[in-house]
Design an enzyme around this catalytic site. Structure first.
Site, mmCIF file in Angstrom:
data_model
loop_
_atom_site.group_PDB
_atom_site.id
_atom_site.type_symbol
_atom_site.label_atom_id
_atom_site.label_comp_id
_atom_site.label_asym_id
_atom_site.label_seq_id
_atom_site.Cartn_x
_atom_site.Cartn_y
_atom_site.Cartn_z
ATOM 1 N N ASP A 52 71.919 31.243 84.784
ATOM 2 C CA ASP A 52 70.847 30.440 84.187
ATOM 3 C C ASP A 52 71.511 29.168 83.675
ATOM 4 O OD1 ASP A 52 68.438 29.624 83.053
ATOM 5 O OD2 ASP A 52 68.807 30.723 81.201
ATOM 6 N N CYS A 103 65.705 25.554 84.436
ATOM 7 C CA CYS A 103 64.373 25.151 83.960
ATOM 8 C C CYS A 103 64.195 23.652 84.177
ATOM 9 C CB CYS A 103 64.179 25.535 82.500
ATOM 10 S SG CYS A 103 65.415 24.858 81.368
ATOM 11 N N CYS A 121 75.440 32.419 81.477
ATOM 12 C CA CYS A 121 75.135 31.360 80.504
ATOM 13 C C CYS A 121 74.059 31.894 79.567
ATOM 14 C CB CYS A 121 74.676 30.090 81.202
ATOM 15 S SG CYS A 121 75.822 29.500 82.490
ATOM 16 N N ALA A 122 74.424 32.901 78.800
ATOM 17 C CA ALA A 122 73.439 33.700 78.075
ATOM 18 C C ALA A 122 72.780 32.958 76.926
ATOM 19 C CB ALA A 122 74.101 34.973 77.555
ATOM 20 N N ASP A 128 83.988 29.554 79.619
ATOM 21 C CA ASP A 128 83.747 28.112 79.683
ATOM 22 C C ASP A 128 83.237 27.649 81.036
ATOM 23 O OD1 ASP A 128 85.980 28.313 81.283
ATOM 24 O OD2 ASP A 128 87.270 27.050 80.037
ATOM 25 N N GLY A 179 70.464 34.622 74.213
ATOM 26 C CA GLY A 179 70.251 35.966 74.705
ATOM 27 C C GLY A 179 68.864 36.374 75.130
ATOM 28 N N GLY A 180 67.937 35.429 75.293
ATOM 29 C CA GLY A 180 66.588 35.811 75.705
ATOM 30 C C GLY A 180 66.555 36.583 77.007
ATOM 31 N N LYS A 181 67.258 36.082 78.002
ATOM 32 C CA LYS A 181 67.258 36.754 79.302
ATOM 33 C C LYS A 181 68.158 37.986 79.293
ATOM 34 C CE LYS A 181 66.031 32.545 81.807
ATOM 35 N NZ LYS A 181 66.055 31.624 80.638
ATOM 36 N N ASP A 184 78.920 32.898 77.151
ATOM 37 C CA ASP A 184 78.496 31.524 76.895
ATOM 38 C C ASP A 184 79.726 30.772 76.390
ATOM 39 O OD1 ASP A 184 75.631 30.069 76.664
ATOM 40 O OD2 ASP A 184 77.006 29.212 75.199
#
EC number: 2.1.1.-
Length: 377
Positions: free
Chosen positions: A268, A321, A200-201, A251, A204-206, A224
């Site tokens: 994530d 989070c 679940c990019a 998906d 793209g931070g991670k 994603d």
């Protein structure tokens, strides 16, 4: 209910902006749209207006709903300033009762220190590329290293530069990334040469952090469900000069995007975001228990659907989070019970389930869980 007798220009301007908000609109989105058309505002004015809007969301349940909007904004600004000067100015029981919607009490356990953190402006964390950390420290000066294990490249920034306009940002040498998100990457412990899947990019931070930890050796699949987010990832990766990745849509269903088996899978997952409510206080009043329950179904499905792509000896990391029990420990416990063939994996030297609290790390609240698929004996 709190009131302020003084309504200054900041309160008036913030109230005008707030009056134009669409139902459920995020404050940061509203500010972006507003400032794009009000280019003459000085940086200090923008900061003050943003602070007033976020304070109004934080202290929502202390404000008189019958009062005019400028009066409510001014009252929130007064409460915020008083609280930052002296957190004891608000009784702990009042924080516990009013800082969050009532349904949260059965889902989230927050310490008094967490509640205090929740009512204060969030910190600004950055992540550097390791080769440029010393140079960036000299350039920014107002930085403090993050605690281990993020201390090599994580920095708390307390200066007043617009980081998005700095040369290190445009050269791809730093990213704005909350410490909680950075710790997710460190919990994965990717090794150079491995193949990872960031399921679940998003933007793209991670993915970029995993690429840095892989030292450019190995490969990351970034997926994603939204092509727009993946396009943003492409732009960020180009700026950061990260090329050891592939991106495609997924998906979250049982049909996997590739037949590749992975050394590591990071899920994530989409979540209620309760851990970000310090940064996004407006979300407290739009998120519901129904949202939490519906997201928990999606989270469990993501774990089940991604699991077949894990190699023997591979590591599966679940991260959200949020701090809601339905999305954290309940998901991890149920998945562990359903898959006795997996072994729980210790993360960040703490155990197979880790909660990163707002107050301990001065960052977004996060939950992590990890498992490994044993190799054949």
């Amino acid at each position: 209910m709190a009131r302020s007798p003084h309504i200054d220009g900041t309160a008036q301007r913030a109230a005008q902006i707030l009056s134009r908000a669409k139902p459920g609109q995020r404050i940061d989105t509203l500010l972006r749209e507003t400032f794009a058309h009000q280019r003459r505002l000085a940086p200090a004015e923008k900061t003050a207006i943003a602070g007033a809007l976020f304070a109004t969301a934080r202290w929502h349940r202390w404000l008189d709903p019958k009062a005019a909007l400028p009066v409510r904004v001014a009252a929130a600004m007064h409460l915020q300033a008083r609280f930052e000067a002296d957190p004891t100015s608000v009784k702990p029981e009042a924080l516990a009762a009013l800082a969050l919607p009532d349904w949260v009490r059965d889902e989230v356990d927050l310490s008094p220190a967490d509640l205090i953190a929740l009512q204060t402006p969030p910190p600004l964390w950055i992540r550097t590329r390791a080769a440029y950390t010393k140079r960036i420290k000299r350039f920014l000066t107002a930085v403090t290293p993050a605690p281990a294990p993020a201390n090599r490249t994580g920095l708390l920034y307390s200066g007043d530069k617009d980081l998005f306009r700095t040369e290190p940002f445009h050269q791809g040498h730093l990213e704005i990334q909350d410490l909680g998100s950075q710790l997710v990457g460190h919990a994965c412990v990717p090794q150079p040469g491995e193949t990872w899947w960031d399921t679940c990019a998003g933007e793209g931070g991670k993915t970029l952090h995993l690429a840095e930890l892989l030292e450019g050796k190995g490969l990351i699949w970034a997926t994603d469900r939204h092509t727009g987010r993946l396009q943003k990832l492409k732009q960020r990766a180009s700026r950061a000069k990260v090329f050891n990745y592939r991106s495609t849509t997924w998906d979250g269903g049982a049909k996997l995007p590739t037949k590749t088996l992975f050394d590591g899978i990071l899920i994530d997952a989409p979540c209620s975001g309760i851990g970000t409510w310090r940064r996004n206080p407006h979300a407290r009043w739009t998120t519901t228990l129904t949202d939490v329950q519906e997201l928990a179904v999606v989270q469990r499905q993501l774990l089940e659907h991604a699991l077949p792509a894990l190699k023997p000896g591979g590591r599966l990391i679940y991260a959200v989070c949020t701090l809601a029990k339905s999305e954290t420990t309940a998901i991890a416990d149920a998945f562990t019970a359903a898959h006795p063939e997996l072994q729980p994996l210790a993360l960040l030297n703490r155990g197979p389930q880790v909660t990163l609290s707002l107050s301990e790390w001065n960052a977004n609240g996060m939950f992590l869980a990890g498992w490994t698929r044993p190799t054949a004996s």
